[in-house]
Motif scaffolding. Structure first.
Motif, PDB file in Angstrom:
ATOM      1  N   LEU A 158      -4.905  49.016 -24.424  1.00  0.00           N
ATOM      2  CA  LEU A 158      -4.074  48.028 -23.714  1.00  0.00           C
ATOM      3  C   LEU A 158      -4.926  47.164 -22.798  1.00  0.00           C
ATOM      4  O   LEU A 158      -4.733  45.934 -22.729  1.00  0.00           O
ATOM      5  CB  LEU A 158      -2.994  48.757 -22.919  1.00  0.00           C
ATOM      6  CG  LEU A 158      -2.028  47.890 -22.104  1.00  0.00           C
ATOM      7  CD1 LEU A 158      -1.284  46.917 -23.004  1.00  0.00           C
ATOM      8  CD2 LEU A 158      -1.053  48.783 -21.333  1.00  0.00           C
ATOM      9  N   LEU A 159      -5.884  47.761 -22.086  1.00  0.00           N
ATOM     10  CA  LEU A 159      -6.749  46.979 -21.209  1.00  0.00           C
ATOM     11  C   LEU A 159      -7.637  46.043 -22.009  1.00  0.00           C
ATOM     12  O   LEU A 159      -7.939  44.920 -21.568  1.00  0.00           O
ATOM     13  CB  LEU A 159      -7.596  47.924 -20.358  1.00  0.00           C
ATOM     14  CG  LEU A 159      -8.420  47.291 -19.242  1.00  0.00           C
ATOM     15  CD1 LEU A 159      -7.521  46.652 -18.208  1.00  0.00           C
ATOM     16  CD2 LEU A 159      -9.318  48.334 -18.593  1.00  0.00           C
ATOM     17  N   LEU A 163      -7.673  41.953 -21.050  1.00  0.00           N
ATOM     18  CA  LEU A 163      -8.843  41.243 -20.540  1.00  0.00           C
ATOM     19  C   LEU A 163      -9.340  40.239 -21.573  1.00  0.00           C
ATOM     20  O   LEU A 163      -9.338  40.513 -22.778  1.00  0.00           O
ATOM     21  CB  LEU A 163      -9.957  42.231 -20.202  1.00  0.00           C
ATOM     22  CG  LEU A 163      -9.729  43.089 -18.952  1.00  0.00           C
ATOM     23  CD1 LEU A 163     -10.871  44.070 -18.789  1.00  0.00           C
ATOM     24  CD2 LEU A 163      -9.584  42.228 -17.713  1.00  0.00           C
ATOM     25  N   PRO A 164      -9.792  39.075 -21.147  1.00  0.00           N
ATOM     26  CA  PRO A 164     -10.323  38.090 -22.099  1.00  0.00           C
ATOM     27  C   PRO A 164     -11.646  38.552 -22.698  1.00  0.00           C
ATOM     28  O   PRO A 164     -12.456  39.194 -22.036  1.00  0.00           O
ATOM     29  CB  PRO A 164     -10.499  36.829 -21.246  1.00  0.00           C
ATOM     30  CG  PRO A 164     -10.649  37.341 -19.851  1.00  0.00           C
ATOM     31  CD  PRO A 164      -9.793  38.571 -19.772  1.00  0.00           C
ATOM     32  N   SER A 291      -3.045  49.652 -10.960  1.00  0.00           N
ATOM     33  CA  SER A 291      -3.573  48.442 -10.336  1.00  0.00           C
ATOM     34  C   SER A 291      -4.521  47.709 -11.275  1.00  0.00           C
ATOM     35  O   SER A 291      -4.532  46.466 -11.322  1.00  0.00           O
ATOM     36  CB  SER A 291      -4.291  48.800  -9.031  1.00  0.00           C
ATOM     37  OG  SER A 291      -3.401  49.419  -8.124  1.00  0.00           O
ATOM     38  N   ALA A 292      -5.328  48.462 -12.030  1.00  0.00           N
ATOM     39  CA  ALA A 292      -6.239  47.819 -12.979  1.00  0.00           C
ATOM     40  C   ALA A 292      -5.470  47.067 -14.055  1.00  0.00           C
ATOM     41  O   ALA A 292      -5.824  45.928 -14.406  1.00  0.00           O
ATOM     42  CB  ALA A 292      -7.145  48.873 -13.610  1.00  0.00           C
ATOM     43  N   LEU A 293      -4.410  47.663 -14.575  1.00  0.00           N
ATOM     44  CA  LEU A 293      -3.605  46.973 -15.579  1.00  0.00           C
ATOM     45  C   LEU A 293      -2.900  45.760 -14.978  1.00  0.00           C
ATOM     46  O   LEU A 293      -2.774  44.710 -15.634  1.00  0.00           O
ATOM     47  CB  LEU A 293      -2.582  47.938 -16.178  1.00  0.00           C
ATOM     48  CG  LEU A 293      -3.143  49.076 -17.036  1.00  0.00           C
ATOM     49  CD1 LEU A 293      -2.014  49.984 -17.499  1.00  0.00           C
ATOM     50  CD2 LEU A 293      -3.906  48.524 -18.226  1.00  0.00           C
ATOM     51  N   ALA A 294      -2.424  45.882 -13.741  1.00  0.00           N
ATOM     52  CA  ALA A 294      -1.743  44.758 -13.105  1.00  0.00           C
ATOM     53  C   ALA A 294      -2.699  43.601 -12.860  1.00  0.00           C
ATOM     54  O   ALA A 294      -2.359  42.425 -13.074  1.00  0.00           O
ATOM     55  CB  ALA A 294      -1.101  45.214 -11.796  1.00  0.00           C
ATOM     56  N   LEU A 295      -3.921  43.888 -12.404  1.00  0.00           N
ATOM     57  CA  LEU A 295      -4.895  42.817 -12.178  1.00  0.00           C
ATOM     58  C   LEU A 295      -5.316  42.157 -13.483  1.00  0.00           C
ATOM     59  O   LEU A 295      -5.516  40.935 -13.546  1.00  0.00           O
ATOM     60  CB  LEU A 295      -6.117  43.378 -11.445  1.00  0.00           C
ATOM     61  CG  LEU A 295      -5.891  43.837 -10.005  1.00  0.00           C
ATOM     62  CD1 LEU A 295      -7.150  44.460  -9.436  1.00  0.00           C
ATOM     63  CD2 LEU A 295      -5.426  42.682  -9.132  1.00  0.00           C
ATOM     64  N   ALA A 296      -5.463  42.972 -14.538  1.00  0.00           N
ATOM     65  CA  ALA A 296      -5.805  42.394 -15.831  1.00  0.00           C
ATOM     66  C   ALA A 296      -4.670  41.520 -16.368  1.00  0.00           C
ATOM     67  O   ALA A 296      -4.912  40.482 -16.990  1.00  0.00           O
ATOM     68  CB  ALA A 296      -6.133  43.496 -16.826  1.00  0.00           C
ATOM     69  N   SER A 297      -3.442  41.914 -16.118  1.00  0.00           N
ATOM     70  CA  SER A 297      -2.307  41.093 -16.556  1.00  0.00           C
ATOM     71  C   SER A 297      -2.232  39.800 -15.760  1.00  0.00           C
ATOM     72  O   SER A 297      -1.854  38.750 -16.303  1.00  0.00           O
ATOM     73  CB  SER A 297      -1.002  41.882 -16.387  1.00  0.00           C
ATOM     74  OG  SER A 297      -1.034  43.093 -17.135  1.00  0.00           O
ATOM     75  N   GLY A 305      -7.019  33.916 -12.467  1.00  0.00           N
ATOM     76  CA  GLY A 305      -8.003  34.640 -13.270  1.00  0.00           C
ATOM     77  C   GLY A 305      -9.017  35.394 -12.448  1.00  0.00           C
ATOM     78  O   GLY A 305      -9.595  36.384 -12.907  1.00  0.00           O
ATOM     79  N   VAL A 306      -9.245  34.951 -11.185  1.00  0.00           N
ATOM     80  CA  VAL A 306     -10.220  35.632 -10.342  1.00  0.00           C
ATOM     81  C   VAL A 306      -9.768  37.036  -9.971  1.00  0.00           C
ATOM     82  O   VAL A 306     -10.593  37.882  -9.589  1.00  0.00           O
ATOM     83  CB  VAL A 306     -10.490  34.781  -9.085  1.00  0.00           C
ATOM     84  CG1 VAL A 306      -9.273  34.770  -8.172  1.00  0.00           C
ATOM     85  CG2 VAL A 306     -11.715  35.266  -8.330  1.00  0.00           C
ATOM     86  N   LEU A 307      -8.463  37.320 -10.074  1.00  0.00           N
ATOM     87  CA  LEU A 307      -7.975  38.660  -9.713  1.00  0.00           C
ATOM     88  C   LEU A 307      -8.487  39.733 -10.658  1.00  0.00           C
ATOM     89  O   LEU A 307      -8.541  40.908 -10.290  1.00  0.00           O
ATOM     90  CB  LEU A 307      -6.440  38.666  -9.710  1.00  0.00           C
ATOM     91  CG  LEU A 307      -5.755  37.816  -8.641  1.00  0.00           C
ATOM     92  CD1 LEU A 307      -4.245  37.890  -8.784  1.00  0.00           C
ATOM     93  CD2 LEU A 307      -6.174  38.276  -7.250  1.00  0.00           C
ATOM     94  N   ALA A 308      -8.848  39.354 -11.879  1.00  0.00           N
ATOM     95  CA  ALA A 308      -9.320  40.340 -12.843  1.00  0.00           C
ATOM     96  C   ALA A 308     -10.797  40.659 -12.692  1.00  0.00           C
ATOM     97  O   ALA A 308     -11.302  41.538 -13.400  1.00  0.00           O
ATOM     98  CB  ALA A 308      -9.041  39.854 -14.262  1.00  0.00           C
ATOM     99  N   ASP A 309     -11.508  39.967 -11.789  1.00  0.00           N
ATOM    100  CA  ASP A 309     -12.946  40.206 -11.652  1.00  0.00           C
ATOM    101  C   ASP A 309     -13.286  41.633 -11.226  1.00  0.00           C
ATOM    102  O   ASP A 309     -14.259  42.209 -11.733  1.00  0.00           O
ATOM    103  CB  ASP A 309     -13.538  39.207 -10.651  1.00  0.00           C
ATOM    104  CG  ASP A 309     -13.530  37.784 -11.197  1.00  0.00           C
ATOM    105  OD1 ASP A 309     -13.344  37.637 -12.429  1.00  0.00           O
ATOM    106  OD2 ASP A 309     -13.689  36.835 -10.404  1.00  0.00           O
ATOM    107  N   PRO A 310     -12.542  42.272 -10.282  1.00  0.00           N
ATOM    108  CA  PRO A 310     -12.887  43.674  -9.944  1.00  0.00           C
ATOM    109  C   PRO A 310     -12.757  44.628 -11.115  1.00  0.00           C
ATOM    110  O   PRO A 310     -13.415  45.671 -11.126  1.00  0.00           O
ATOM    111  CB  PRO A 310     -11.884  44.020  -8.833  1.00  0.00           C
ATOM    112  CG  PRO A 310     -11.487  42.714  -8.245  1.00  0.00           C
ATOM    113  CD  PRO A 310     -11.491  41.749  -9.394  1.00  0.00           C
TER     114      PRO A 310
END
Length: 385
Positions: A158-159, A163-164, A291-297, A305-310
């Motif tokens: 799913l992750l 993620l792009p 939280s990782a899935l939410a940031l990736a979404s 898009g910067v939210l997915a950087d961590p």
């Protein structure tokens, strides 16, 4: 002129039932510790520590007369199908059998493969629950252990979709399922072995010696659990590709072993009645993975898009398995720190003994009030012990 009040006698009246039921001073010390009696109270009673105070309370406490009650006759059980030492290996054997049958079915038999997968998973989960819940019901901790297991089986894929860009391969879900099934054995063995060994440590003369021994025992148990998980990961690594559906990756195996360590520490705490502490560590892991899935979404929303950087940084370096690996290690640190605090307490391992039978015609107050009061032990007498 009234004599000064004896603080030891006051403690004996306040904790009379505990002192009357105790079979040794350390049980009294554990009960006093659980009720808030500390070293300062022992100093007011002219004792160096709580255990020394418990020795005097044990010597001065009355004992109920009459022979001890015979142990209740348990229900006779038939011969066990498997020895208790081999029962934790049953989930791994069921998973191996299910994966072997799936490998023999043709790819066209999709309904049969789906039904066999569901049947094997359900049966394995039932066996695992029976093994882990036979000592103590997990409660909320059992429910919070399901999301990390579900993420280990399907979260990486799913992750990868969220993620792009295309991420590294983490291995098939069958390898993770086999690793978790094999991890049940070291988890159960370490949990069941910790309790009796900690009980034997209760024979130490001082509470401080018990705490040191309990911390060393916890460290050995954790190392044995890690060694068992490493053996399980090695078995999965060397398993045939036809059984696991492909070659597992090293980060995926590390993430599965970290999840096994997390569940093992939680099972150890639940087995000693610390369900809230176990639930806290599992909730931390669930929150990190969610939280990782939410940031990736959120990276799909324009301008966010910067939210997915961590999340994208560790995933690009290690792969999608970095998220469950770091999340489970954070939960393990939480549980290990909590276990190092609560498990060395004597009150955690205090034996719950049945109440002594009353003598015929005795009043309840006669069971706990001394008929003859002994003189308090002096500091010089305790220095000679």
């Amino acid at each position: 002129m009234n004599a000064p009040a004896d603080p030891v006698r006051a403690l004996l009246r306040e904790h009379g039932e505990l002192c009357a039921r105790a079979v040794d001073p350390l049980e009294i010390a554990a009960g006093l510790e659980a009720r808030g009696v500390d070293e300062a109270t022992a100093a007011r009673c002219r004792h160096r520590d709580v255990f020394s105070l418990a020795e005097e309370l044990h010597a001065r406490a009355p004992r109920a007369s009459g022979p001890p009650a015979p142990p209740p006759a348990g229900r006779r059980r038939g011969p066990a199908l498997l020895p208790p030492l081999l029962l934790p290996l049953l989930p791994g054997a069921l998973t191996v059998a299910g994966l072997a049958l799936l490998a023999r079915l043709p790819a066209e038999a999709a309904p049969g493969r789906g039904a066999l997968t569901l049947a094997t998973g359900a049966l394995t989960v039932l066996v695992v629950l029976a093994l882990l819940a036979r000592r103590s019901p997990p409660g909320l901790a059992g429910l919070l252990s399901l999301p990390p297991v579900a993420y280990a089986l399907a979260g990486d894929g799913l992750l990868d979709e969220l993620l792009p860009g295309r991420q590294q391969e983490t291995g098939p879900a069958a390898a993770t399922a086999l690793l978790l099934a094999l991890a049940v054995a070291p988890v159960v063995w370490c949990r069941d072995g910790f309790g009796p060994r900690a009980g034997r440590l209760l024979e130490r003369r001082r509470l401080r010696e018990f705490r040191v021994g309990a911390r060393a025992l916890l460290a050995r148990t954790t190392l044995l659990l890690v060694a068992g998980l490493a053996v399980a990961a090695g078995v999965v690594w060397r398993a045939p590709a036809a059984l696991t559906g492909g070659a597992p990756s090293s980060p995926g195996l590390l993430a599965g072993a970290a999840l096994g360590l997390l569940l093992g520490l939680a099972a150890l705490l639940v087995g000693h009645g610390r369900r809230r502490l176990a639930a806290g560590g599992l909730a931390l892991t669930c929150a990190a993975e969610a939280s990782a899935l939410a940031l990736a979404s959120a990276s799909w929303v324009p301008g966010l898009g910067v939210l997915a950087d961590p999340v994208a940084g560790p995933v690009e370096a290690v792969g999608p398995a970095a998220v469950p690996l770091l999340s489970c290690l954070a939960g393990c640190c939480w549980l290990l720190a909590g276990a190092a605090v609560v498990l060395p307490r004597a009150s955690t391992h205090r034996a719950r003994l049945p109440r002594a039978p009353a003598a015929p015609g005795a009043r309840p107050s006669e069971l706990f009030l001394p008929t003859a009061t002994a003189e308090p032990f002096t500091c010089e007498e305790h220095d000679k012990r």
